[in-house]
Design a protein around this motif. Sequence first.
Motif, PDB file in Angstrom:
ATOM      1  N   ALA A  95      48.978  40.046   7.191  1.00  0.00           N
ATOM      2  CA  ALA A  95      48.523  39.261   8.330  1.00  0.00           C
ATOM      3  C   ALA A  95      47.761  38.064   7.805  1.00  0.00           C
ATOM      4  CB  ALA A  95      47.630  40.099   9.235  1.00  0.00           C
TER       5      ALA A  95
ATOM      6  N   ASP B 133      51.401  38.273  11.598  1.00  0.00           N
ATOM      7  CA  ASP B 133      51.022  39.669  11.814  1.00  0.00           C
ATOM      8  C   ASP B 133      52.250  40.537  11.647  1.00  0.00           C
ATOM      9  OD1 ASP B 133      49.721  41.966  12.413  1.00  0.00           O
ATOM     10  OD2 ASP B 133      49.592  41.587  14.577  1.00  0.00           O
TER      11      ASP B 133
ATOM     12  N   GLY C 117      48.726  44.884   8.337  1.00  0.00           N
ATOM     13  CA  GLY C 117      48.906  44.323   9.663  1.00  0.00           C
ATOM     14  C   GLY C 117      47.717  44.606  10.552  1.00  0.00           C
ATOM     15  N   VAL C 118      47.577  43.868  11.653  1.00  0.00           N
ATOM     16  CA  VAL C 118      46.447  44.102  12.548  1.00  0.00           C
ATOM     17  C   VAL C 118      46.882  44.461  13.968  1.00  0.00           C
ATOM     18  CG1 VAL C 118      44.852  42.675  11.266  1.00  0.00           C
ATOM     19  CG2 VAL C 118      46.226  41.635  13.060  1.00  0.00           C
ATOM     20  N   THR C 119      48.172  44.359  14.259  1.00  0.00           N
ATOM     21  CA  THR C 119      48.721  44.633  15.584  1.00  0.00           C
ATOM     22  C   THR C 119      47.946  43.941  16.694  1.00  0.00           C
ATOM     23  OG1 THR C 119      47.467  46.691  15.897  1.00  0.00           O
ATOM     24  CG2 THR C 119      49.661  46.869  14.885  1.00  0.00           C
TER      25      THR C 119
ATOM     26  N   LEU D 209      45.287  34.116  14.948  1.00  0.00           N
ATOM     27  CA  LEU D 209      46.211  34.962  14.203  1.00  0.00           C
ATOM     28  C   LEU D 209      47.530  34.202  14.045  1.00  0.00           C
ATOM     29  CD1 LEU D 209      46.058  37.878  13.134  1.00  0.00           C
ATOM     30  CD2 LEU D 209      47.094  38.624  15.264  1.00  0.00           C
TER      31      LEU D 209
ATOM     32  N   HIS E  32      50.326  37.641  18.670  1.00  0.00           N
ATOM     33  CA  HIS E  32      50.467  36.456  17.838  1.00  0.00           C
ATOM     34  C   HIS E  32      49.782  35.269  18.511  1.00  0.00           C
ATOM     35  CE1 HIS E  32      52.313  34.093  14.666  1.00  0.00           C
ATOM     36  NE2 HIS E  32      52.469  33.128  15.580  1.00  0.00           N
TER      37      HIS E  32
END
Lengths: 302, 376
Positions: free
Chosen positions: B257, B252, B272-274, B249, B277
């Motif tokens: 993202a 984000d 976003g994927v939360t 990732l 990072h």
Amino acid sequence: MAEQHWKENPKGFWAVSATPLLWTLLFFLVPMSFVWLYSFGSNVGLTEIEISGTLDNYKRATEWLYVSIFLKSLAVAALVTVICLVVGFPVAMALTFASEKWRPWLLLGIMLPFWTNLLIRTYALMMLLGTQGYANKTLGWLWDGASWLKVFFGMQPLPTWEPVQLLYNNFAVVLGLVYVHLPFMVLPLYSALDRLDKSLIEASLDLGAGHLRTLMKVVMPLAMPGVIAGVMITLIPALGAYLTPDLMGGTDSQMIANVIERQFKRANDWPFGAALSFVLIYAMFILIALQSLRKPRRGEAK
Amino acid sequence: MTAQKSPIIEIRNVSKRFGKVTAVDNVSLDILAGEFFVLLGPSGCGKTTLLRMIAGFEMPTEGQILIDGQDMAHVPPNRRPVNMVFQSYAVFPHMSVADNVAYGLKIAGVGRSEREERVREALELVKLGGFEDRMPDQMSGGQRQRVALARSLVMRPKVLLLDEPLSALDAKLRAQMQFELADLQDQVGITFVTVTHDQDEALSMACRIAVMNKGDVAQLATPSDLYEYPANRFVADFVGSVNLFEGKLTLDEPDKAAVDCPGVGKIYLNHGVTGPHGADVWVALRPEKIYLHVPGAGKAVQAAGQDAPEGHNFARGRITGMSYLGDITLFDITLDDGATIRVSRPNLSRHDQEDFEWNDRVSMHWRADSPVVLLS
């Protein structure tokens, strides 16, 4: 593989069947036909039999003395079969529902008696049942215990224990025959129950039936072929039983096979013994014919 | 669907162990009244054990099962307000169709005239009117299944349990029965709980699906959520076919993202994927959501550029596998960066399959809302 008619491959058929056919012919049909012929003969000397075509032997076989023994044999065999069925069904059920780990051992327990000589098994049972045997010892011990309990509670003791006569009577014959024939009943029952789809039982429970109703309405009807097979292969040998009534029976518990044996041996009346034998064989034929006439119901395990 | 919100079956922390094997591992879920609920999973995932515990044929080692608010711990199968359609149908072979269907009613003590009426109704419902006197061995597998269905439905259970109801039918009949079962459920309004290993079956019939894996519920969702928003790699892979890429990732934020996938390229998402990072994640991309282009014209780059920054969401490769399935064609494409990717393409015209050939060079792109980032 598709089923093949024997005519399509006659060489193969005869190669496989010639030996057993010859065997049956030579050692079963030929001696049996001699016995059959004797049944129409009469004694003319100590060892000579004249086959005269007389029906006297059969006439004698229908005398009440012999008919009554025959009927009694049938009653004893029927009682033995019923007891075997009542005892054998739960045993077969237990075998069917036993875990994979236990089943071979339980089956071995059923089969084991087959590997022991019938005579030895019978004598072993007789030792157990004798007046000095373990059955009587256990009963006596219980009796003494009950007597002691009565004294303990301040009552009169029971009279002294008298061993029960468990041998040399009709009870002993039935018990012995049940003991010998139980595996014959259990194995066909087990094979029928084992083929039964277990989810049929679960479906019955799922639809609200209790265990007893499931047994009567689902398990029993579907196990019918096994019940019939078990009844036949218990009833027929029990009807012709010889050793058990001879060793364990009393004077009033002789069965038809014992009478036949006496004709051939002590009475030296082969023609009459032959006639009695064939009456017994005809009776068995009728039983088998009745069974094959019964139309198999739909859905039964074939 | 008119699913009410109240649960009819509550499964609370249920575990089932057979010796050392844990078949069901601490499962908790609610099945709502009136819904068509499917337990989906590979064989040995515990779905059938869970169903049998609801029916009462197995007892939970731990936990509690409530049906209609009642604890079932000491209620035997013959007293539960549920009925089951068995995988083998378990139609009594020695009884006629009518006797099969009437079996439960007789036990319940329903009078003769009402019984006959209800048997007739149930048989009508499963389209077996007029088959009353048939014996099961005179019927096809599909018909026997209908008998089993009628036999259960006639009891008017609160919940109907179905164990792999369609697995023994051939493909055509199975497709037809999928629709009929869903229709039937709608018609009678009884809660259906079905066990299956067939994802098509589950997707087409269910209101909600619980995907099970190794005794655990991997995800509980509606069919479309399960397919479009899988919660983990197991679900993404088990439901439908999917391309899974491992990556890092790199970006984000709430509305975007990006994941850097070695062997594939840079994948950009418009949401976003939360995830932490720099975390190792997996990207799932469905084959039908990838568009194929003839290379050189710059169409793939252009199309990808519409909703993603430059250099994202496109790839180039060579066709190394093709399988023509009539309605669609499947392509296996080995990317220049090394990974293999599967693309499915609908044959919208009768000549579509002629566009691409084995060993052709192709480029491809996908939309920024197509990839799903999975953390586990």
